[in-house]
Design a protein around this motif. Structure first.
Motif, short mmCIF file in Angstrom:
data_model
loop_
_atom_site.label_atom_id
_atom_site.label_comp_id
_atom_site.label_asym_id
_atom_site.label_seq_id
_atom_site.Cartn_x
_atom_site.Cartn_y
_atom_site.Cartn_z
N ASP A 19 0.85 -1.19 0.00
CA ASP A 19 0.00 0.00 0.00
C ASP A 19 0.89 1.24 0.00
O ASP A 19 1.06 1.92 1.01
N LEU A 20 1.46 1.52 -1.17
CA LEU A 20 2.35 2.64 -1.36
C LEU A 20 1.96 3.40 -2.63
O LEU A 20 1.32 2.83 -3.53
N SER A 21 2.37 4.66 -2.70
CA SER A 21 2.13 5.40 -3.94
C SER A 21 3.02 4.86 -5.04
O SER A 21 4.06 4.23 -4.78
N GLY A 22 2.64 5.12 -6.27
CA GLY A 22 3.46 4.70 -7.41
C GLY A 22 4.83 5.35 -7.40
O GLY A 22 5.80 4.78 -7.92
N TYR A 23 4.94 6.56 -6.80
CA TYR A 23 6.22 7.25 -6.75
C TYR A 23 7.21 6.51 -5.85
O TYR A 23 8.40 6.41 -6.16
N ALA A 24 6.72 5.96 -4.74
CA ALA A 24 7.58 5.18 -3.86
C ALA A 24 7.92 3.83 -4.49
O ALA A 24 9.06 3.36 -4.42
N LYS A 25 6.94 3.20 -5.11
CA LYS A 25 7.19 1.90 -5.77
C LYS A 25 8.20 2.05 -6.89
O LYS A 25 9.09 1.21 -7.06
#
Length: 399
Positions: A44-50
């Protein structure tokens, strides 16, 4: 940054999810972005972190051969993830948007580092390009490290051939060693930070010994807190030494700092399994990164050279020698005048000489990632070849 209780809870959730995703991808030894994506996609992370994770984990496992991760790893976001809002008429001038997870973001009040405020203003005005950012907590305060890059005018018309190269040898015994040749070609004014090397070795030994003891007792939280304090002490030493290295360069007319290219560091570290593990735990990349941005601020160019055999060759005749002791280099050429020499100074001169031989190449951070310094125990800057236009890159802090 000073978030309220709700936002503080949310960013801690982000940090926890990020740490788990990073550890899982690292433990899986992902070597490609596709492999890393298969691991982190369900978090459950933003795409920016992924996306930052997908780029970073393969670097750790392949380029740097990292053996472990820091206990408290910063959360990374790609350059598209952050937004700045500047309202100079308000009591709180700066806000930054932190991605929490998909379709949910947190606007945080932020206090910029006064020494780097100009960089934030340049970012806000579109005069600088935002790179990767890192979010971390220290002593209950949240910090955001933002990489910024902008074009600058060359500060000097001095050609590369007219510059005086200063070799910088990074090591475990002497934390840093610098030296250059004078107008007659003789090595001159060497400076070594051997005492600082002893301090860092002692701190690291203390940390790992205490960590094992505390973990055995089940005191994970105390171990983590103790580790944070030790690494802050080490970082303070790093900052002081790298500042003094740049001050040394300032004292030499038309100087250029010459570092070893860390993309080749693994091939130059062939000391057997035990020493390789030990040296891969050394802070090469962090020292390099700090020297780089401090030199940029002073207008001193930085070049890199292939480190192969810089510690094994004699700077006087080029013959491959050996070290009878840690701090001594012995030339095996009977016709060479040098005989025995201080090993780290010999290495620094060889590094400087490779600039003179034309082997050097400028390394500027044009990909938005100023370094991977906060990750594995050996994490080197990810540099790309510079454009014809000179660029400055600096990490700016807001808290």
């Amino acid at each position: 940054m000073d978030p309220n209780a709700h936002k503080r809870r949310k960013i801690r959730e982000t940090r926890e999810a990020y740490q788990h995703a990073l550890q899982d991808a690292f433990d899986a030894r992902c070597t490609t972005q596709t492999e890393a994506n298969d691991v982190v996609i369900n978090y459950d992370l933003s795409g920016y972190a992924k996306n930052a994770l997908k780029k970073y984990v393969p670097q750790l496992t392949t380029t740097y051969n990292a053996g472990e991760l820091h206990d408290n790893h910063p959360v990374r976001f790609t350059n598209e993830g952050l937004r700045l809002d500047h309202q100079p008429e308000n009591a709180i001038e700066w806000y930054v948007k932190i991605p929490h997870h998909e379709d949910y973001h947190l606007w945080m009040p932020a206090q910029p580092n006064p020494d780097q405020r100009g960089w934030l203003e340049a970012l806000n005005a579109g005069d600088a390009t935002m790179g990767e950012s890192r979010l971390f907590e220290r002593d209950g305060t949240w910090y955001l490290h933002v990489t910024a890059t902008r074009d600058v005018e060359e500060r000097s018309d001095v050609s590369a051939e007219e510059r005086t190269p200063i070799g910088v040898d990074i090591g475990e015994a002497s934390l840093a060693t610098v030296c250059h040749r004078n107008d007659h070609g003789s090595p001159t004014a060497p400076e070594l930070w051997a005492d600082e090397g002893k301090i860092v070795r002692r701190l690291r030994k203390t940390y790992f010994t205490a960590k094992r003891r505390l973990q055995t007792r089940g005191s994970e939280r105390i171990a983590e807190s103790f580790g944070d304090d030790v690494w802050r002490q080490i970082d303070d030493v790093f900052h002081r030494v790298t500042r003094e290295v740049v001050e040394y360069a300032e004292s030499v007319e038309n100087s250029v700092l010459v570092l070893e290219d860390l993309t080749y560091i693994r091939e130059s570290m062939d000391y057997g399994d035990f020493m390789n593990r030990r040296l891969h735990g050394w802070g090469f990349a962090k020292l390099h990164a700090q020297i780089r941005y401090k030199a940029v601020e002073k207008g001193i160019p930085v070049e890199t050279v292939n480190p192969r055999n810089t510690s094994k060759e004699c700077h006087a005749c080029g013959e491959v020698g050996y070290r009878p002791r840690q701090a001594a280099f012995k030339c095996t050429n009977d016709a060479c005048w040098m005989g025995e020499y201080q090993a780290d100074v010999n290495g620094a001169i060889n590094i400087a000489d490779r600039y003179l031989s034309g082997e050097s190449h400028s390394r500027e951070h044009t990909d938005g990632d100023d370094s991977a310094e906060d990750g594995g125990r050996l994490t080197a800057p990810q540099d790309t070849q510079a454009d014809a236009t000179k660029q400055e890159t600096l990490g700016t802090y807001a808290s």
